[in-house]
Design an enzyme around this catalytic site. Structure first.
Site: not given
Length: 667
Positions: A193-194, A274-276
């Site tokens: 995910d990073r 919410m990173r996406a």
């Protein structure tokens, strides 16, 4: 210095090149993960990117590359008030898979500490990569303790070092680029995910394009400098375009309509957190700047989704990466706004709705295994094969607890069984045997301190001798070889058991993925056994072979056990330090050939005599059970567990049983 292959000379990898260039324009996107088969120019393209990056202004002499316009107030080489500035090329720092934690984060300068009696910090790779590129080839093979450090640095933009009396904090903002071959295992979800973007690469199947790849590579190998000179104009043009896009980037307008499309897309594909959304917004803005536009269009949002979402929508390691592009187009069209978005119509769509996600067609597991009423469980032949039935679909996987190999090993780093490792928590100190690899500083100083007066010490330095040195003893976790031996005979297909059996094995494969194990798959049915998958780090490959596994025929249990014995013997020669866990999935029946039960018992005794840690998953069902799997477990010197007992808390006692059985056998 060797001449790198030019970035613009890479053939047929437009998505890869675009993802790298967008990160060069907007490093806050968060880097890129390049997934693909071997020999697809992954590493070549990444290494070539560094030559295109603009120069960076740094404080002269600062080992941490501080920006002279806003130097880090906590920089270990600071303060930098009034310091001179200098320009240098952007760095690309490579993190080797086998690097130590000290090499990554830095550590106490042992030489100065012992010789001069002062505490001095020696920076690591994170310091060197600050304001540059940190590149990890085969990032999926990176040790867990290094992954944890990368996660912390990526989240905070800084590296904190607290060890051996040293307390240091320095900036660590870098563009993280990783390459990996999925055949060698997957990446931990936290690190996955990073990465801001991900790209799937594959070799072209077009002969003309493959010919061009070979032609350019041969020309480069013959004369790298001349080949690079031929592409110098294209390289300069891309470099200028990066600079122009960086200058335009702050002026690009991201309207509410585009933001609505981004939010709707992330919601439609059910990505976590919410990173996406943030990554998509930054990517769409960078796409507009790269094209020289001042507004973000729907086509930018679509391209950003294709780069930022595939690796974030995976729910487990066995989900194929990628997006349903029809669904993406419908979502963008439905969420197109009419307020201030310059292109509210979206990219189109209008196609027929795709089928609902989930199982396609009927229940293959329910159709498999009909006609199972024979006493020995052999079903009637299905259409299309002599006794062979269509593969049953696996039931939903469930959470299991770890099966561990007893004792303390010394295998490759992982997350399953206890092991003596070069990395992990320090449990003590000992005299080194052979070359000293990990110095235990405190124990070394304690050993040398009483002898300083006798050795004539004068001054701050410490007088050391070879006998004073102490090796740090560390304990961590190792990855094991989990070898599955799966009964695929007709008796297993009876009563629709194969679907549940595959679900159980899939659950154990998921556990093996999370614990960084190698896995292998042996199957037996009919008259023989086969190695369906040689030991590998790719759990995905094992899951695929399991899904397509047909059933039918008799039960050559002895052949399966003997094949497992052969596989384990070869693997011990290849990797003596990696311990094995044998998981036999069967109802314990043995049919076919002369004396099948006695032969299976002798094969099990052969494995038991070699102290192989074993678990038998008993797949027998029905009100009347013969207990054959339990008898097999005794002959193996292992333990038996039913399918129901594999689930979560029910398996806790099984771990104790495996340890206890092995301890009794050793005694």
């Amino acid at each position: 210095m060797s001449t790198r292959f030019p970035f613009t000379a890479v053939v047929g990898q437009q998505d890869l090149q675009l993802a790298l260039l967008l990160n060069a324009v907007a490093p806050n996107i968060g880097g890129v993960l390049v997934r693909g088969e071997k020999g697809t120019a992954k590493s070549t393209a990444v290494r070539a990117l560094a030559a295109l990056l603009p120069e960076v202004e740094v404080v002269a002499g600062c080992r941490f590359s501080c920006d002279p316009a806003s130097p880090d107030p906590t920089c270990p080489d600071g303060p930098h008030t009034g310091a001179a500035a200098e320009a240098r090329d952007a760095r690309m720092v490579e993190l080797p898979v086998g690097a130590s934690e000290d090499r990554l984060v830095g550590a106490l300068d042992i030489e100065r500490a012992l010789a001069e009696g002062v505490k001095a910090f020696e920076p690591g790779l994170l310091a060197a990569a600050n304001r540059g590129i940190l590149y990890v080839d085969e990032v999926n093979l990176l040790h867990d303790h290094l992954v944890d450090v990368l996660l912390d640095a990526a989240a905070m933009g800084a590296s904190y070092v607290e060890r051996e009396g040293v307390s240091v904090r320095h900036a660590a903002r870098f563009l993280l680029v990783g390459t990996m071959n999925p055949e060698e295992g997957e990446l931990r979800p936290q690190l996955l995910d990073r990465f801001g973007l991900t790209v799937e690469v594959a070799a072209s199947r077009e002969p003309d394009q493959r010919v061009e790849v070979v032609r350019r590579r041969l020309a480069y190998d013959d004369d790298p400098a001349a080949f690079a000179a031929r592409w110098a104009d294209e390289e300069s043009a891309v470099r200028r375009r990066i600079v122009a896009a960086r200058e335009l980037l702050p002026k690009v307008r991201l309207g509410d309509g585009a933001l609505r499309q981004i939010a709707a897309t992330c919601a439609a594909f059910e990505v976590d957190g919410m990173r996406a959304d943030i990554v998509m917004a930054r990517t769409a803005t960078a796409l507009a700047a790269w094209d020289g536009r001042g507004d973000v269009l729907a086509e930018d949002v679509r391209q950003a989704a294709l780069l930022a979402l595939p690796h974030r929508r995976r729910r487990n390691p066995f989900d194929a990466p990628g997006l349903d592009e029809d669904k993406l187009d419908r979502t963008l069209e439905e969420s197109a706004g009419d307020d201030d978005d310059p292109d509210p119509d979206g990219p189109g769509g209008g196609g027929q709705p795709s089928p609902e996600e989930g199982p396609q067609g009927g229940d293959a597991g329910a159709r498999a295994g009909t006609g199972e009423d024979a006493e020995d469980g052999e079903p009637q032949p299905a259409a299309g094969g002599a006794g062979e039935q269509a593969p049953a679909r696996a039931a939903e996987p469930f959470r299991t607890k770890a099966l561990t190999v007893p004792g303390v090993g010394a295998g490759a780093a992982g997350r399953r069984s206890r092991a003596r490792t070069e990395r992990g928590r320090t449990t003590g100190a000992l005299r080194p045997r052979g070359t000293l690899t990990k110095l235990h500083l405190a124990a070394t100083v304690r050993a040398a301190a009483p002898h300083q007066r006798a050795r004539g010490r004068s001054g701050p330095g410490l007088v050391l001798r070879r006998d004073d040195l102490r090796q740090a003893a560390r304990e961590g976790r190792e990855g094991n070889l989990v070898l599955f031996v799966v009964d695929a005979s007709g008796s297993m297909a009876a009563r629709q058991r194969m679907s549940a059996v595959k679900g159980a094995v899939l659950s154990l494969l998921l556990d093996a993925y999370q614990r960084r194990d190698k896995v292998g798959l042996v199957t037996f049915r009919g008259t023989a056994a086969e190695v369906a998958l040689p030991p590998t780090s790719s759990v995905d490959a094992a899951a695929a072979r399991l899904e397509s596994l047909p059933t039918g025929g008799r039960t050559p249990l002895a052949a399966g056990l003997l094949k497992a014995h052969d596989v384990l013997r070869v693997e011990r020669l290849r990797d003596p330090s990696r311990r094995a866990l044998l998981v036999v999935v069967t109802d314990g029946r043995a049919t076919g050939g002369p004396e099948p039960v006695a032969l299976a018992g002798r094969a099990a005794g052969l494995l038991g005599a070699e102290s192989v840690a074993s678990v038998v998953v008993d797949c027998e069902s029905g009100p009347v059970r013969l207990g054959l799997a339990g008898r097999l477990a005794e002959e193996l010197g292992g333990t038996a567990v039913t399918l129901e007992e594999l689930r979560a808390d029910a398996i806790a006692g099984l771990v104790r049983d495996v340890r206890g059985t092995t301890s009794r056998r050793a005694a």
